[in-house]
Design a protein around this motif. Structure first.
Motif, PDB file in Angstrom:
ATOM      1  N   GLY A   1     -11.763   8.834  -4.383  1.00 39.06           N
ATOM      2  CA  GLY A   1     -10.767   9.815  -3.968  1.00 39.06           C
ATOM      3  C   GLY A   1     -10.405   9.639  -2.508  1.00 39.06           C
ATOM      4  N   GLY A   2      -9.276  10.132  -2.130  1.00 37.67           N
ATOM      5  CA  GLY A   2      -8.792   9.974  -0.758  1.00 37.67           C
ATOM      6  C   GLY A   2      -8.152   8.616  -0.556  1.00 37.67           C
ATOM      7  N   SER A   3      -7.979   8.252   0.680  1.00 38.71           N
ATOM      8  CA  SER A   3      -7.357   6.968   1.020  1.00 38.71           C
ATOM      9  C   SER A   3      -8.046   6.376   2.234  1.00 38.71           C
ATOM     10  CB  SER A   3      -5.863   7.155   1.300  1.00 38.71           C
ATOM     11  OG  SER A   3      -5.681   8.030   2.393  1.00 38.71           O
ATOM     12  N   GLU A   4      -7.768   5.103   2.462  1.00 39.36           N
ATOM     13  CA  GLU A   4      -8.336   4.411   3.618  1.00 39.36           C
ATOM     14  C   GLU A   4      -7.393   3.304   4.068  1.00 39.36           C
ATOM     15  OE1 GLU A   4     -11.964   2.296   2.713  1.00 39.36           O
ATOM     16  OE2 GLU A   4     -11.221   1.734   0.737  1.00 39.36           O
ATOM     17  N   ILE A   5      -7.538   2.917   5.324  1.00 37.94           N
ATOM     18  CA  ILE A   5      -6.773   1.802   5.884  1.00 37.94           C
ATOM     19  C   ILE A   5      -7.624   0.546   5.758  1.00 37.94           C
ATOM     20  CG2 ILE A   5      -5.702   0.863   7.972  1.00 37.94           C
ATOM     21  CD1 ILE A   5      -4.250   3.325   7.058  1.00 37.94           C
ATOM     22  N   VAL A   6      -7.014  -0.513   5.224  1.00 42.43           N
ATOM     23  CA  VAL A   6      -7.715  -1.792   5.080  1.00 42.43           C
ATOM     24  C   VAL A   6      -6.812  -2.904   5.596  1.00 42.43           C
ATOM     25  CG1 VAL A   6      -9.093  -1.001   3.113  1.00 42.43           C
ATOM     26  CG2 VAL A   6      -6.906  -2.160   2.705  1.00 42.43           C
ATOM     27  N   PRO A   7      -7.406  -4.040   5.987  1.00 43.62           N
ATOM     28  CA  PRO A   7      -6.579  -5.171   6.410  1.00 43.62           C
ATOM     29  C   PRO A   7      -5.769  -5.715   5.235  1.00 43.62           C
ATOM     30  CG  PRO A   7      -8.883  -5.492   7.039  1.00 43.62           C
ATOM     31  CD  PRO A   7      -8.833  -4.321   6.116  1.00 43.62           C
TER      32      PRO A   7
ATOM     33  N   MET B   1      -2.552   1.113   3.630  1.00 43.69           N
ATOM     34  CA  MET B   1      -3.321   2.258   3.183  1.00 43.69           C
ATOM     35  C   MET B   1      -3.435   2.177   1.666  1.00 43.69           C
ATOM     36  SD  MET B   1      -2.607   6.337   3.671  1.00 43.69           S
ATOM     37  CE  MET B   1      -2.995   6.353   5.416  1.00 43.69           C
ATOM     38  N   VAL B   2      -4.659   2.350   1.170  1.00 44.50           N
ATOM     39  CA  VAL B   2      -4.906   2.287  -0.267  1.00 44.50           C
ATOM     40  C   VAL B   2      -5.742   3.488  -0.687  1.00 44.50           C
ATOM     41  CG1 VAL B   2      -4.780  -0.243  -0.346  1.00 44.50           C
ATOM     42  CG2 VAL B   2      -6.975   0.868   0.042  1.00 44.50           C
ATOM     43  N   TYR B   3      -5.720   3.789  -1.980  1.00 38.56           N
ATOM     44  CA  TYR B   3      -6.584   4.843  -2.516  1.00 38.56           C
ATOM     45  C   TYR B   3      -8.022   4.340  -2.555  1.00 38.56           C
ATOM     46  CZ  TYR B   3      -2.457   7.387  -4.116  1.00 38.56           C
ATOM     47  OH  TYR B   3      -1.270   8.071  -4.178  1.00 38.56           O
TER      48      TYR B   3
ATOM     49  N   GLY C   1       0.815  -1.210   0.000  1.00 38.71           N
ATOM     50  CA  GLY C   1       0.000   0.000   0.000  1.00 38.71           C
ATOM     51  C   GLY C   1       0.848   1.259   0.000  1.00 38.71           C
ATOM     52  N   LEU C   2       0.207   2.367   0.330  1.00 38.20           N
ATOM     53  CA  LEU C   2       0.881   3.653   0.377  1.00 38.20           C
ATOM     54  C   LEU C   2       1.851   3.700   1.552  1.00 38.20           C
ATOM     55  CD1 LEU C   2      -2.275   5.844  -0.332  1.00 38.20           C
ATOM     56  CD2 LEU C   2      -0.585   4.989  -1.973  1.00 38.20           C
ATOM     57  N   GLY C   3       2.882   4.492   1.448  1.00 32.55           N
ATOM     58  CA  GLY C   3       3.951   4.513   2.445  1.00 32.55           C
ATOM     59  C   GLY C   3       3.619   5.151   3.773  1.00 32.55           C
TER      60      GLY C   3
END
Length: 94
Positions: free
Chosen positions: A51-57, A45-47, A4-6
């Motif tokens: 729009g925006g981002s979210e935390i997912v397992p 964390m993914v897009y 995911g995102l850093g």
């Protein structure tokens, strides 16, 4: 590294995979990874689609896999050494 995102790595909210690279053998073009530790990588964390981002397992399969290959780690280490040489000192890069 982690999936995911850093931001989860930078913010310390995920336990990432870690590699230790020995710069003298890297400079000689030899295998230079001297240790590695697999992190739990429980979240990423993914897009979001809108729009925006979210935390997912993170999937169990990804949690139990290395988030980068040894080749990718060596390539990144070579880039890090070039950056250190350019600035004349070790640099915190992400």
């Amino acid at each position: 590294s982690a999936y995911g995102l850093g931001e989860t790595v930078v913010g310390g909210t995920v336990n990432p995979d870690e590699w230790y690279v020995f710069k003298p053998t890297l400079a000689e073009g030899k295998k230079s990874i001297i240790a590695r530790t697999m992190g739990s990588k429980l979240i990423k964390m993914v897009y979001k689609a809108g729009g925006g981002s979210e935390i997912v397992p993170t999937t169990t399969e990804d949690q139990q896999s290395w988030s980068a290959t040894d080749k990718e780690v060596s390539d990144l280490a070579e880039m890090a050494v070039k950056i250190e040489k350019h600035y004349g000192r070790p640099m915190d890069i992400e």
